[in-house]
Design an enzyme around this catalytic site. Sequence first.
Site, short mmCIF file in Angstrom:
data_model
loop_
_atom_site.label_atom_id
_atom_site.label_comp_id
_atom_site.label_asym_id
_atom_site.label_seq_id
_atom_site.Cartn_x
_atom_site.Cartn_y
_atom_site.Cartn_z
N ASP A 1 -11.11 -10.51 4.41
CA ASP A 1 -9.80 -10.48 3.80
C ASP A 1 -9.77 -11.79 2.88
OD1 ASP A 1 -7.38 -9.56 3.21
OD2 ASP A 1 -6.45 -9.90 5.24
N CYS B 1 24.79 -21.33 31.59
CA CYS B 1 25.66 -21.92 32.38
C CYS B 1 26.88 -22.76 31.84
CB CYS B 1 25.01 -22.96 33.34
SG CYS B 1 24.52 -24.32 32.58
N CYS C 1 22.49 -24.82 36.39
CA CYS C 1 22.33 -24.11 35.59
C CYS C 1 21.42 -22.84 36.68
CB CYS C 1 21.33 -24.55 34.41
SG CYS C 1 21.05 -23.16 33.30
N LYS D 1 -20.46 2.24 2.21
CA LYS D 1 -20.76 2.50 0.91
C LYS D 1 -21.89 3.45 1.14
CE LYS D 1 -19.47 -1.98 -0.64
NZ LYS D 1 -19.53 -3.52 -0.91
N ASP E 1 0.96 -1.15 -0.05
CA ASP E 1 -0.08 -0.14 -0.05
C ASP E 1 0.96 1.42 0.17
OD1 ASP E 1 -2.09 -1.35 0.02
OD2 ASP E 1 -2.70 -1.33 2.07
N TYR F 1 -18.82 -14.68 1.49
CA TYR F 1 -20.00 -13.60 1.68
C TYR F 1 -20.16 -12.66 0.54
CZ TYR F 1 -20.46 -14.23 6.88
OH TYR F 1 -20.94 -14.73 7.99
N LYS G 1 -9.04 1.07 6.74
CA LYS G 1 -8.42 -0.09 7.02
C LYS G 1 -7.82 0.12 8.49
CE LYS G 1 -5.83 -1.92 3.64
NZ LYS G 1 -5.56 -2.99 2.95
N GLU H 1 -19.91 -2.17 6.08
CA GLU H 1 -19.54 -3.68 6.03
C GLU H 1 -18.31 -3.99 6.69
OE1 GLU H 1 -19.84 -4.23 1.93
OE2 GLU H 1 -22.11 -3.27 1.68
N SER I 1 -11.78 -2.11 -7.50
CA SER I 1 -11.12 -2.07 -6.09
C SER I 1 -11.96 -1.11 -5.32
CB SER I 1 -9.82 -2.18 -6.07
OG SER I 1 -9.15 -1.13 -6.76
N CYS J 1 19.26 -27.41 27.98
CA CYS J 1 20.52 -27.41 28.76
C CYS J 1 20.64 -28.58 29.84
CB CYS J 1 20.63 -26.11 29.54
SG CYS J 1 21.78 -26.05 31.13
N LYS K 1 -14.69 -5.62 6.11
CA LYS K 1 -13.89 -5.64 4.85
C LYS K 1 -13.04 -7.14 5.01
CE LYS K 1 -10.42 -3.83 1.75
NZ LYS K 1 -9.48 -4.80 1.50
N ARG L 1 -11.29 -11.89 -9.67
CA ARG L 1 -11.24 -10.41 -10.10
C ARG L 1 -10.22 -10.17 -11.06
NH1 ARG L 1 -10.47 -5.85 -5.84
NH2 ARG L 1 -8.36 -6.21 -6.41
N CYS M 1 24.91 -24.14 26.98
CA CYS M 1 23.85 -23.32 27.28
C CYS M 1 24.32 -21.76 27.61
CB CYS M 1 23.37 -24.02 28.84
SG CYS M 1 22.43 -22.84 29.79
N GLU N 1 -16.69 -12.16 -1.56
CA GLU N 1 -15.22 -12.51 -1.04
C GLU N 1 -15.34 -13.92 -0.73
OE1 GLU N 1 -13.46 -9.74 -1.37
OE2 GLU N 1 -11.49 -10.23 -0.12
C1 9MJ Z 1 -14.48 -6.61 1.05
N1 9MJ Z 1 -13.52 -6.77 0.64
O1 9MJ Z 1 -15.11 -7.11 2.22
C2 9MJ Z 1 -16.15 -4.57 -1.26
N2 9MJ Z 1 -15.52 -5.69 0.46
O2 9MJ Z 1 -17.37 -3.18 -2.87
C3 9MJ Z 1 -16.59 -5.29 0.76
N3 9MJ Z 1 -15.25 -5.45 -0.68
C4 9MJ Z 1 -16.44 -3.95 -2.52
N4 9MJ Z 1 -17.12 -4.48 -0.27
C5 9MJ Z 1 -16.97 -2.78 -4.06
N5 9MJ Z 1 -17.25 -5.50 1.93
C6 9MJ Z 1 -15.97 -3.23 -4.60
C7 9MJ Z 1 -15.23 -3.87 -3.57
#
Ligand code: 9MJ
Length: 688
Positions: free
Chosen positions: A120, A414, A435, A293, A39, A226, A317, A116, A84, A429, A118, A139, A411, A176
């Site tokens: 990973d 000691c 020791c 959003k 990043d 999800y 983040k 929401e 993204s 040891c 995020k 993607r 050791c 995701e």
């Molecule tokens: C993740 N990674 O949880 C989006 N995302 O919405 C959520 N990613 C996203 N939304 C539009 N909760 C583009 C990416």
Amino acid sequence: MSVPESIARRAAELREQINYHNYRYYVLDQPEIPDAEYDRLMRELQRLESQYPELITPDSPTQRVGAKPAEGFGEVRHLIPMLSLENCFSEDELRSFDRRVKERLGRTGAVRYCAEPKFDGLAVSLRYEQGYLVMGATRGDGYVGEDVTQNVRTVRSIPLRLRGESPPSVFEARGEIFMPKAGFEILNRKLAARGEKTFVNPRNAAAGSLRQLDPAVTASRPLAFYAYGWGEYQGIELPEFHSEMLEQMRQWGFPVSHEVKVVQGIEGCLAYYMDMEKRRPELPFEIDGVVFKVDSLAQQEILGMTSRAPRWAIAHKFPAQEEMTRLLDVEWQVGRTGALTPVARLEPVFVGGVTVSNATLHNMDEIERKDIRIGDTVVVRRAGDVIPEIVAVVKQRRPADARKIELPKKCPVCGSDVVRGEGEAIARCSGGLYCPAQRKGSILHFASRRAMNIEGLGEKLVDQLVEKGWVEHVDDLYRLTASQLAKLDRMGPKSAANLIESIERSKNTTMPRFLFALGIREIGEATAKLLAEHFGTLEALEKAALEDLKTEKDTSLKPEQRYPRLQAVPDIGPAAATHICHFFSQDRNRQIIANLLNVGVHWPPVKAKREGPLTGKTYVLTGALDHWTRDEAKAALESLGAHVSESVSKKTTAVIMGKDPGSKLDKARQLGVPILDEAAFETLVKGT
Ligand code: 9MJ
């Protein structure tokens, strides 16, 4: 304005680096650097390009989302690009996002946002036609992804068919795919047990599992999904709000996280961020931030998008949990049992909200598996309150003079030999109580609350007592005087007198506490109690240990046949028995015990576990009985005071034999131990 030479050079360098890391991340699934580092590179390039727009080249990584699809999967073109998200890292940046949104919408009141987690993992698009899943795609670069249809079909939370009467004729769900934390731990343990490469984190595990050319491998991995958005659709009308559409998707059978909430304005966003950050450790999946959003789809339309990301959404983040730093050195700590633990000394780095300069390296196997060397650039992870650890090495940055980490031969405290048993991860040891590190540890253990319970004898005091040479072994504690103690740091006459009194009080103990306090390896509180109940006196235990020692080298015996006296105690197997035998075979240990008894350590006689007609008798069960389960038979014998053992020895009163008896029967015959059948057993337990 012309671009200064040094800036142009830096931009080119950044482009090259970012392209390289994109390739590692998207194509190879083998990122070399933590996300936070990536990043930073991207933001630096974006900053330079916004200052000097003439720097922007068509192939600049800022001009697209990801990287090329890997070879092996077919290509899928996303009719509606999978964008993204813009990232932000602070309250200020979030506030300016909210301000920009309001300006563009030309309004002053609070904006309604859909908040929401995020997730990973890795973004996918799932295409349904007439309600059936027909295509799953990654993607990729946002415009062209990979066809992973066969793989997504194996993810159990992804519906293969939409629920409800009239599904849309075309619908692309976006969301995701990720690996829940628990599944990740189990997968890594399995991979390690098979000697295969483990994954650095759940996100890499999810990506590596989804992008398998063999869908059977994907199917065996604990993946979940999800939904949080959509792409192309036909045959439906969209509702007013994004959050309503997610609800509609839930009705169609898509998993939508219950953590998704509608919030009002920037204050609502900030409160959501703080709540999720607090609850992050207890969530069953990894998140690296939250996403806001603009909830109104009409407003989203007005805001539109840039080439990379929608203007109506932002990811806020969390501080990075992984950062890079340099491994400066490795030190070895010696514990009470002599176990050597490697500790990494790091160039201080801010990670997970604190500055970290030490991390655990666990043991030598771990170091070898990860191929960690001194001088390496390493990825340090600190999640929640967990002890920081080194998750990976950035091999490409290994300096020529990087040094292998060697297990010390002596050791560090000691100087005694360090030994590491065949196939054991832990090196120790061999100095024992010679020791100082082990001595301090064993004195602290001896004095601890559940052992001899010497109140007020803490770490600082023990350090001083050992360093001054006043206490070499635990029995020396009982020779300390109040006037001596009063000379120590932070000790007045009053606290010295109190300590002497609690040392005095500790003499009145119990046999289980005393055995536990000796610090014999693998002898915890529960085992100490069983030993005391079984042998009754220290003399009996010592005698058994010395007798059993003779069986140690007898290779004609299987490990479970060695140490028969000790192994007759429930819960004691060959390993614990070995430790007990060795402990009592050392003159030094026996001398310390004698000294402790001489200064007046004592305990009341031990009561046998249960008194009954069979007290003092030991039975062994072998084979299956017709009318009793093993546990029932054992309970019946124990209720009469008998002890039921796992192995046959000369001490065994009788062996009770059912169908298909094992080698215990042979052993009984060999030793001339009486053998009872089921009828005789029933007479025994019913008639007595
Ligand atoms: C993740 N990674 O949880 C989006 N995302 O919405 C959520 N990613 C996203 N939304 C539009 N909760 C583009 C990416």
